[in-house]
Design a protein around this motif. Structure first.
Motif, PDB file in Angstrom:
ATOM      1  N   ASP A   3       0.671  -1.324   0.120  1.00 23.66           N
ATOM      2  CA  ASP A   3      -0.056  -0.102  -0.025  1.00 23.66           C
ATOM      3  C   ASP A   3       0.941   1.161   0.145  1.00 23.66           C
ATOM      4  O   ASP A   3       0.376   2.196  -0.009  1.00 23.66           O
ATOM      5  N   ARG A   4       2.198   0.905   0.004  1.00 23.22           N
ATOM      6  CA  ARG A   4       3.127   2.479  -0.145  1.00 23.22           C
ATOM      7  C   ARG A   4       2.924   3.217  -1.313  1.00 23.22           C
ATOM      8  O   ARG A   4       2.840   2.509  -2.458  1.00 23.22           O
ATOM      9  N   LYS A   5       2.718   4.477  -1.249  1.00 25.61           N
ATOM     10  CA  LYS A   5       2.643   5.303  -2.358  1.00 25.61           C
ATOM     11  C   LYS A   5       3.700   6.226  -2.608  1.00 25.61           C
ATOM     12  O   LYS A   5       4.279   6.466  -1.465  1.00 25.61           O
ATOM     13  N   HIS A   6       3.894   6.805  -3.787  1.00 25.17           N
ATOM     14  CA  HIS A   6       4.942   7.571  -3.921  1.00 25.17           C
ATOM     15  C   HIS A   6       3.939   9.130  -4.228  1.00 25.17           C
ATOM     16  O   HIS A   6       3.214   9.128  -4.997  1.00 25.17           O
ATOM     17  N   ARG A  30       5.217  14.397   7.844  1.00 22.76           N
ATOM     18  CA  ARG A  30       5.669  13.654   8.853  1.00 22.76           C
ATOM     19  C   ARG A  30       4.947  12.319   8.970  1.00 22.76           C
ATOM     20  O   ARG A  30       5.213  11.159   9.199  1.00 22.76           O
ATOM     21  N   GLU A  31       3.341  12.746   8.689  1.00 25.32           N
ATOM     22  CA  GLU A  31       2.566  11.495   9.138  1.00 25.32           C
ATOM     23  C   GLU A  31       2.545  10.432   7.812  1.00 25.32           C
ATOM     24  O   GLU A  31       2.520   9.429   8.104  1.00 25.32           O
ATOM     25  N   GLY A  36       4.980   4.942   5.847  1.00 19.78           N
ATOM     26  CA  GLY A  36       5.536   4.326   5.292  1.00 19.78           C
ATOM     27  C   GLY A  36       5.620   4.711   3.706  1.00 19.78           C
ATOM     28  O   GLY A  36       6.040   3.820   2.738  1.00 19.78           O
ATOM     29  N   HIS A  37       5.000   6.028   3.597  1.00 22.90           N
ATOM     30  CA  HIS A  37       4.824   6.264   2.050  1.00 22.90           C
ATOM     31  C   HIS A  37       6.169   6.949   1.551  1.00 22.90           C
ATOM     32  O   HIS A  37       7.031   7.563   2.495  1.00 22.90           O
ATOM     33  N   GLY A  58      12.443   7.871   3.637  1.00 28.77           N
ATOM     34  CA  GLY A  58      11.305   7.768   2.357  1.00 28.77           C
ATOM     35  C   GLY A  58      11.006   9.334   2.022  1.00 28.77           C
ATOM     36  O   GLY A  58      10.023   9.569   1.467  1.00 28.77           O
ATOM     37  N   LEU A  59      11.718  10.261   2.830  1.00 32.21           N
ATOM     38  CA  LEU A  59      11.451  11.522   2.471  1.00 32.21           C
ATOM     39  C   LEU A  59      12.757  12.346   1.495  1.00 32.21           C
ATOM     40  O   LEU A  59      13.764  12.130   1.877  1.00 32.21           O
TER      41      LEU A  59
END
Length: 76
Positions: A3-6, A30-31, A36-37, A58-59
Motif C-alpha cells: 500500500d506504499r505510495k509515492h 511527517r505523517e 511508510g509512504h 522515505g522523504l
C-alpha cells in the motif's frame, strides 16, 4: 501487494517557518512518512529550509531553482 505510495507535495512553506500553512505541510509530510509512504517535497530555494531541513526515511526534498507555475505541471 504494498500500500506504499509515492507522493509529491508542492508547498511554499514548511518547517522551520512558523505559520499555520508551514505547520500543516510539515505535519502532513511527517505523517505520510510515518505511515511508510515515499514523499517528495518541492519547496522554494530558501536558506532557512537548507539550514534546518526536514528529514526522514522515505522523504526527499527538492528545492526549486525558479518560480513554479501550476500551469506547467501535468498529471497522469
Amino acid at each position: 501487494m504494498s500500500d506504499r505510495k509515492h507522493i509529491l507535495i508542492v508547498s511554499n512553506a514548511c518547517y522551520p517557518e512558523l505559520s499555520p500553512r508551514a505547520f500543516r505541510t510539515t505535519e502532513l509530510v511527517r505523517e505520510l512518512v510515518r505511515r511508510g509512504h515515499r514523499v517528495t517535497l518541492l519547496l522554494p530555494n530558501r536558506e532557512t529550509y537548507r539550514r534546518n531541513p526536514l528529514t526522514g526515511d522515505g522523504l526527499q526534498i527538492v528545492y526549486s531553482s525558479s518560480p513554479v507555475s501550476y500551469t506547467h505541471l501535468t498529471l497522469p
